[in-house]
Motif scaffolding. Structure first.
Motif, PDB file in Angstrom:
ATOM      1  N   ASP A  95       0.189   7.899  -9.467  1.00  9.60           N
ATOM      2  CA  ASP A  95      -0.093   7.358  -8.149  1.00  9.60           C
ATOM      3  C   ASP A  95       1.088   6.540  -7.631  1.00  9.60           C
ATOM      4  N   ASP A  96       1.724   5.839  -8.479  1.00  6.77           N
ATOM      5  CA  ASP A  96       2.883   5.056  -8.062  1.00  6.77           C
ATOM      6  C   ASP A  96       4.003   5.968  -7.595  1.00  6.77           C
ATOM      7  N   VAL A  99       2.987   7.239  -4.010  1.00  4.55           N
ATOM      8  CA  VAL A  99       3.099   6.166  -3.021  1.00  4.55           C
ATOM      9  C   VAL A  99       4.578   5.846  -2.787  1.00  4.55           C
ATOM     10  N   ARG A 103       6.740   5.814   0.621  1.00  9.25           N
ATOM     11  CA  ARG A 103       7.378   4.608   1.086  1.00  9.25           C
ATOM     12  C   ARG A 103       8.854   4.841   1.381  1.00  9.25           C
ATOM     13  N   ALA A 109       5.102  10.214   5.562  1.00 11.79           N
ATOM     14  CA  ALA A 109       3.793   9.644   5.251  1.00 11.79           C
ATOM     15  C   ALA A 109       2.852   9.728   6.463  1.00 11.79           C
ATOM     16  N   ALA A 266      -2.217   8.796  -0.785  1.00 11.77           N
ATOM     17  CA  ALA A 266      -0.907   8.172  -1.034  1.00 11.77           C
ATOM     18  C   ALA A 266      -0.301   7.651   0.262  1.00 11.77           C
ATOM     19  N   LYS A 269      -2.053   4.451   1.382  1.00  9.67           N
ATOM     20  CA  LYS A 269      -1.641   3.272   0.631  1.00  9.67           C
ATOM     21  C   LYS A 269      -0.219   2.859   0.987  1.00  9.67           C
ATOM     22  N   ALA A 270       0.647   3.858   1.148  1.00 14.73           N
ATOM     23  CA  ALA A 270       2.042   3.533   1.473  1.00 14.73           C
ATOM     24  C   ALA A 270       2.141   2.850   2.817  1.00 14.73           C
TER      25      ALA A 270
END
Length: 993
Positions: A95-96, A99, A103, A109, A266, A269-270
């Motif tokens: 997940d990181d 994201v 970012r 995004a 993703a 969240k980003a």
């Protein structure tokens, strides 16, 4: 990114374009020349229009511009081997990486996120299209929608026959609203508008999004909507888990690439966007108890807002069919309440609205009364069978489920209703319970219970006087048993029960009346044999009631119980029947009606034996005939009475003495009720004519003479009180009838002249042949003449009285003594009157008084006679001297000292001396004179002269000086005058009243 060749004016042109100006063509024209993918995608997402095709074009362009960014993300997160990193939960190292990717590339995004949103909107657009296709079709006239003002169009009828165009109804939800509104809210709106087919589309396409909001959707269905229309959406029970059944649509989601879901998470969240998170937890299914509570609350909501019982019942029935527990009692209540509201006869008197709370607050007796409140006697049996009995069975079943079984509960409640119902309703129930009917069609199914209920209802209707036909209808429906086949036949038990009922139904302070429910206690223990005999008694009483009602003397049913052993009550009712019927019934003019009455009275006297005695069972047949004959006389039908005495077999058997006694009794009743004594009119005329019915006899003659005497007294205006004529009843109640003659003479100043009429009146008053009474009457006549100053009439009457007394003495009659007492006092009274100047006659009267008075009164009479004789001698001397002086020759006359009756006088004197032995010269002594004076005063004190005659000599102007001096000097004579002036009524009993 935007190309440098795109000018700001091109962007401005798109922004200035209104939504209603958009078309499929110009969407492509305006946006195809713009090279900034993010701006174009955002513009497609921001624009929401009503046109489906334009919206489709916008979504297509937006998806096209965002597809490349999504492909780049998809390629970047793919493993070398071609596998996709699957971590949709959003937790973990991968997940990181995702994201971080967005970012570093914020434009991608945004593009990926817009790609997901546009795909979701595209899914909604397709749902909207499917919803529109599910709208119902409706007919529209071709080309006539805009024509107005042609009410009299001659071609209107022809145009109405033109084919009509069919088109689907428009979905009432605008496309922009549906696209931007949360799906649960849209689904609730569809439910509220009763768009069930479009709602089905939404559930089948977006069920996963609507699961948590399902009950909001269910509760959005209008309470006034028919539950059958939306029943398929309501929850049900999974029999395996005993929980809410999860429908198939609850897991339905729009088809979405897994990479797209990852990209959306993703990118969200980003970009630090949290409000659109898809991580809302899913609610689990409800338990069966929770579902039962929800159905109950839904029913309450329907009843509170609409009051439509059918809809509430439909919800309960659907829930029960889907396995939801705890709805049985609610369903029963709603079913029964629905029958009460919709099936039971209605009326306008129930102003209160029927609610479930009101229903639950009612006891069974009240519910039964509510079911039948507006039932007519004709509809009552049907209402009991199809409305009341199902309810009573439910009550019985509930009692059994609660652990208090009572198999007879429904019959107890039914019988309690019947015992309280009016007789018309009871008759209808019994007619619907005849033993000849099939058991399934009968209201009362037990024959013995029918007999008990009938006995209680009929004997308990104590106040009913005019419902005998209805009572007969009830009796005709009762079963009949062959008592000869009953081994335990016992009539005594029924007789004992009926006798005890007589005391029970008698009103008292604690129990003014006995209800049928009270009487049911007496009949419940009776076996079949006793019930059969009780019904026989009931038949006799019903027949008696019908007969009494026929002759306008109805008796309440309780009277037959109370008078069963009371001959006085039976006799009173028989007299009432004999008297009232003929007086008011037009059919009684002829002999046939009276003969019918007599036959009915004899029938009531009692055929049927001692165990089945009629209403007059204690009265003999002979007495019944006498009561009937008395009633015939009491209404004045004397001609019919004579005819029936001759021709009717029952009356012809009456003894002559009985007929005479009945006629005398009836005549006296007429006499006593008469307001006038005139026997030519009114009740007195009836009293006189009634005596023509029997054969003549001494009693009949005397009674007729008494009536004639009453009429004569009334004709003389005799008064009992001042200004009030004497009434016949006062004449009859007068103890001494001779006092009536005294009243007559006192009320009529010249009545003393009618000697023969007065004497005849005395004879008719009951003294025919009674010489003593005639003597007393003559004494009263003489006194009346004296009071009127008619001395000649008084003297003549006295002479007639003396002759009658002497005749009695010669016959040695036992009444001679009383006659002598009256006679001598009357003679003495007239002889002593100061205004009476006929000396010869007065001496004659003194002679009669001396002859007839008792020995102890001789000195009084003799003293007065001596003084009169001395005065007469003195007067003679004066006259002789006057004549001598005139030279006339005075002829010799008989001395007044020897009045007629001298022999009697000498006998009285001798008797007087015999009563005083040893004193032969007593009369010549001063003591003898004093004793005579004292005795005379004692006797004279009881004489009673009236005061209406001429005034005494002492008060008459111009009277003789001699008379005045005599009265002034003679105290005894003055006292006698005052006492004699009151009359001699005391001697004949006039003062006995």
């Amino acid at each position: 990114m935007a190309s440098s060749s795109t000018s700001p004016d091109e962007y401005r042109a798109w922004l200035d374009l209104n939504d209603n100006e958009l078309t499929t063509a110009n969407v492509h024209d305006y946006l195809s020349g713009l090279h900034d993918d993010l701006w174009v995608a955002a513009a497609c997402h921001d624009r929401v229009v009503d046109d489906v095709d334009v919206q489709q074009a916008l979504l297509d362009i937006g998806l096209e511009r965002t597809a490349s960014a999504f492909q780049r993300f998809k390629s970047a997160i793919s493993k070398p081997e071609g596998e996709v990193i699957d971590n949709t939960a959003g937790i973990g190292k991968e997940d990181d990486v995702r994201v971080a990717y967005f970012r570093d590339l914020p434009v991608d995004a945004r593009l990926c996120r817009l790609h997901s949103l546009l795909l979701g909107r595209l899914e909604r657009l397709q749902t909207y299209k499917d919803m529109c296709n599910e709208m119902p079709e409706q007919e529209v006239e071709d080309g006539n929608e805009t024509d107005e003002g042609w009410d009299d169009d001659p071609w209107g009828e022809e145009s109405s026959n033109q084919p009509k165009q069919v088109k689907r109804a428009t979905l009432p939800i605008p496309l922009p609203v549906f696209l931007i509104t949360p799906m649960p809210q849209s689904a609730c709106g569809l439910a509220l508008q009763e768009l069930y087919a479009p709602l089905r589309v939404v559930l089948n396409r977006h069920g996963a999004d609507l699961w948590d909001a399902r009950f909001n959707i269910y509760e959005s269905f209008p309470t006034q909507a028919n539950p059958l229309d939306y029943a398929e959406y309501l929850p049900s029970i999974d029999s395996d888990t005993d929980q809410e059944l999860v429908p198939a649509w609850s897991d339905v989601k729009p088809a979405m690439d897994s990479h797209l879901a990852v990209a959306f998470e993703a990118a969200t969240k980003a970009l630090d966007i949290v409000e659109d998170s898809l991580s809302t937890p899913r609610l689990g299914p409800l338990t069966s108890e929770q579902l039962s509570e929800w159905y109950t609350s839904r029913v309450q909501a329907v009843l509170e807002t609409t009051g439509i019982l059918d809809y509430a019942l439909g919800i309960v029935q659907h829930g029960a069919s889907q396995g939801v527990p705890g709805l049985d009692i609610l369903g029963e209540d709603l079913t029964l309440l629905t029958r009460l509201v919709y099936d039971a006869p209605g009326g306008d008197d129930d102003k209160e609205e029927w609610t479930l709370e009101r229903w639950n607050a009612m006891d069974p007796t009240t519910v039964v009364a509510a079911y039948t409140a507006h039932s007519t006697p004709e509809s009552l049996p049907h209402d009991l069978i199809y409305l009341v009995m199902p309810y009573l069975y439910v009550v019985e079943a509930r009692a059994e489920r609660s652990g208090h079984p009572n198999p007879s509960l429904h019959t107890e409640l039914l019988y309690d209703f019947i015992l309280k119902a009016p007789l018309q309703s009871v008759a209808a129930i019994f007619e619907a319970s005849k033993p000849t009917l099939p058991s399934s069609q009968r209201v009362i199914k037990n024959d013995e219970d029918m007999a008990r209920l009938a006995l209680a209802c009929l004997y308990g209707s104590s106040s009913s006087l005019n419902e005998w036909p209805t009572m007969s209808r009830i009796y005709e429906c009762l079963p009949s048993w062959d008592t000869s086949k009953l081994a335990d036949y016992n009539a005594d038990l029924a007789d004992t029960t009926i006798d005890s009922l007589g005391d029970f139904v008698t009103p008292s302070i604690s129990r003014p009346s006995a209800s049928p429910s009270d009487l049911m206690v007496f009949f419940n223990p009776l076996p079949l044999s006793a019930l059969s005999h009780a019904l026989d008694i009931l038949d006799v009483h019903l027949e008696g009631g019908e007969i009494l009602a026929r002759w306008d003397v109805p008796a309440p049913f309780g009277w037959f119980l109370q008078s069963k052993n009371d001959i006085k009550a039976q006799r009173a009712r028989a007299n009432q029947m004999a008297r009232r019927s003929g007086a008011s019934d037009d059919d009684m003019d002829g002999i046939e009606g009276w003969e019918w009455l007599l036959e009915d009275m004899i029938k009531l006297a009692g055929s049927g034996g001692p165990e089945l005695r009629g209403a007059f069972g204690l009265i003999s047949a002979e007495e019944i005939v006498q009561i009937f004959f008395s009633g015939l006389l009491s209404v004045g039908r004397f001609d019919l009475a004579k005819t029936m005495l001759r021709d009717n077999r029952h009356l012809a058997g009456l003894r002559r003495e009985s007929v005479e006694e009945l006629c005398l009794s009836c005549s006296r009743e007429f006499y006593d009720n008469a307001a006038s004594g005139n026997y030519k009119v009114g009740d007195m005329k009836l009293a006189y004519e009634c005596l023509d019915v029997p054969f003549p006899s001494d009693r009949i003659v005397r009674e007729k003479e008494f009536i004639e005497a009453t009429s004569k007294l009334s004709s003389f205006n005799v008064q009992s009180h001042p200004g009030q004529p004497i009434t016949p009843i006062e004449i009859r109640l007068t103890k001494d009838k001779l006092s009536l003659v005294s009243h007559l003479l006192a009320s009529n100043s010249d009545a003393y002249n009618l000697v023969e009429l007065v004497l005849e009146l005395v004879r008719m008053l009951g003294f025919r042949g009674d010489v003593v009474a005639e003597v007393k009457a003559l004494a009263m006549i003489a006194d009346a003449a004296l009071q009127a100053g008619d001395f000649d009439k008084a003297y003549q009457t006295s002479e007639r009285m003396v002759a009658a007394v002497q005749a009695l003495r010669e016959k040695h009659d036992e009444g001679a003594s009383a006659a002598c007492e009256v006679c001598w006092v009357a003679c003495f009274q007239l002889a002593r009157h100061p205004e009476y100047e006929a000396t010869e006659q007065k001496l004659q009267l003194f002679g009669h008084a001396l002859e007839l008075c008792p020995a102890e009164k001789l000195h009084d009479v003799l003293n007065a006679w001596t003084k009169l004789e001395a005065q007469d001698i003195e007067d003679r001397k004066v006259r002789m001297e006057e004549r001598a002086k005139s030279g006339k020759v005075i002829p010799r006359k008989r001395s007044a000292r020897a009045p007629a009756g001298g022999e009697g006088l000498r006998a009285q004197l001798a008797n007087f001396q015999m009563h005083l032995p040893g004193t032969p010269m007593l009369l010549s002594t001063p003591d003898a004179a004093a004793l005579a004076s004292k005795t005379f005063k004692s006797v004279a004190a009881n004489f009673n002269f009236g005061s209406r005659g001429r005034e005494s000599a002492s008060s008459v102007d111009g009277g003789s000086e001699r008379s005045r001096s005599r009265i002034a000097g003679d105290d005894v004579a003055a006292q006698a005058n005052r006492v004699f002036s009151k009359g001699i009524g005391w001697l004949i009993g006039a003062d006995d009243e």
